[in-house]
Design a protein around this motif. Sequence first.
Motif, short mmCIF file in Angstrom:
data_model
loop_
_atom_site.label_atom_id
_atom_site.label_comp_id
_atom_site.label_asym_id
_atom_site.label_seq_id
_atom_site.Cartn_x
_atom_site.Cartn_y
_atom_site.Cartn_z
N PRO A 48 0.99 -1.31 -0.01
CA PRO A 48 0.04 0.07 0.06
C PRO A 48 0.97 1.43 -0.13
O PRO A 48 2.07 1.21 0.70
CB PRO A 48 -0.81 -0.13 1.25
CG PRO A 48 -0.66 -1.45 1.67
CD PRO A 48 0.46 -1.94 1.10
N GLU A 49 0.58 2.48 -0.51
CA GLU A 49 1.13 3.54 -0.72
C GLU A 49 1.56 4.28 0.71
O GLU A 49 2.46 4.71 0.89
CB GLU A 49 0.44 4.52 -1.51
CG GLU A 49 1.25 5.69 -1.61
CD GLU A 49 0.48 6.87 -2.71
OE1 GLU A 49 0.60 7.86 -2.73
OE2 GLU A 49 -0.41 6.54 -3.55
N ALA A 50 0.55 3.95 1.79
CA ALA A 50 0.70 4.43 2.93
C ALA A 50 1.97 3.76 3.47
O ALA A 50 2.98 4.49 4.35
CB ALA A 50 -0.40 4.31 3.86
N VAL A 51 2.10 2.60 3.28
CA VAL A 51 3.59 1.62 4.06
C VAL A 51 4.66 2.33 3.36
O VAL A 51 5.77 2.50 3.80
CB VAL A 51 3.28 0.15 3.89
CG1 VAL A 51 4.34 -0.54 4.22
CG2 VAL A 51 1.93 -0.39 4.52
N SER A 52 4.56 2.59 2.20
CA SER A 52 5.98 2.75 1.27
C SER A 52 6.25 4.25 1.65
O SER A 52 7.40 4.65 1.97
CB SER A 52 5.62 2.61 -0.31
OG SER A 52 5.38 1.44 -0.70
N THR A 53 5.41 5.07 2.03
CA THR A 53 5.38 6.48 2.30
C THR A 53 6.13 6.43 3.64
O THR A 53 7.01 7.39 3.91
CB THR A 53 4.20 7.17 2.26
OG1 THR A 53 3.66 7.20 0.84
CG2 THR A 53 4.44 8.59 2.47
N ALA A 54 5.58 5.82 4.57
CA ALA A 54 6.04 5.58 5.86
C ALA A 54 7.42 5.27 5.72
O ALA A 54 8.23 5.69 6.65
CB ALA A 54 5.33 4.67 7.01
N VAL A 55 7.93 4.30 5.08
CA VAL A 55 9.22 3.77 5.18
C VAL A 55 10.18 5.04 4.47
O VAL A 55 11.32 5.22 5.07
CB VAL A 55 9.31 2.55 4.09
CG1 VAL A 55 10.86 2.21 3.91
CG2 VAL A 55 8.76 1.52 5.06
N SER A 56 9.72 5.85 3.45
CA SER A 56 10.57 6.60 2.89
C SER A 56 10.61 7.99 3.58
O SER A 56 11.57 8.75 3.65
CB SER A 56 10.10 7.09 1.59
OG SER A 56 8.67 7.52 1.61
N THR A 57 9.62 8.04 4.51
CA THR A 57 9.67 9.20 5.31
C THR A 57 10.27 9.04 6.54
O THR A 57 11.43 10.01 7.02
CB THR A 57 8.29 9.53 5.89
OG1 THR A 57 7.57 9.94 4.76
CG2 THR A 57 8.24 10.78 6.71
N GLN A 72 -4.20 -10.44 8.56
CA GLN A 72 -4.67 -9.04 9.43
C GLN A 72 -4.29 -8.02 8.49
O GLN A 72 -4.14 -6.75 9.16
CB GLN A 72 -4.20 -9.18 11.02
CG GLN A 72 -4.68 -10.16 11.77
CD GLN A 72 -3.96 -11.62 11.84
OE1 GLN A 72 -2.85 -11.59 11.20
NE2 GLN A 72 -4.57 -12.72 12.08
N GLU A 73 -3.49 -8.11 7.46
CA GLU A 73 -3.04 -7.03 6.70
C GLU A 73 -1.84 -6.20 7.20
O GLU A 73 -2.24 -5.03 7.29
CB GLU A 73 -4.24 -5.73 6.02
CG GLU A 73 -5.03 -6.51 5.27
CD GLU A 73 -6.08 -5.83 4.58
OE1 GLU A 73 -5.64 -4.70 3.90
OE2 GLU A 73 -7.39 -5.84 4.76
N GLN A 74 -1.14 -6.93 7.95
CA GLN A 74 0.09 -6.37 8.61
C GLN A 74 1.19 -6.78 7.69
O GLN A 74 1.20 -7.88 7.10
CB GLN A 74 0.29 -6.92 9.85
CG GLN A 74 -0.88 -6.63 10.93
CD GLN A 74 -0.85 -7.29 12.39
OE1 GLN A 74 -0.35 -8.60 12.18
NE2 GLN A 74 -1.54 -6.75 13.33
#
Length: 100
Positions: A48-57, A72-74
């Motif tokens: 998901p884009e939110a996960v990729s963004t969290a890593v790059s941030t 559980q979508e973890q």
Amino acid sequence: MKKLFFVAVLSFGSLTAFAQAGEDVALETTQTAIAQDDFSEIETSDLPEAVSTAVSTDYPSGAISKAYVNKQEQYKLEVTLEDGTTGTLYADKDGNWIEL
């Protein structure tokens, strides 16, 4: 004479203390097995884009080398930093870091 007798008894007592056989100590070994965490590997492009963004941030010098997901979508992410160090991060589908 008393002193000679006292010295002889102390010497004999200390020598016999060192002559005793040592006790055999049995050490118990405990092994811990980690259960399968039910994550299945996915392509990093499927994150998901939110996960990729969290890593790059939070890890701007990091790159996701492998990604896994469970029911559980973890997401379990193996991240490699520029200096070559690697680590495992866990995030939910909204990009929040979690501890498992």
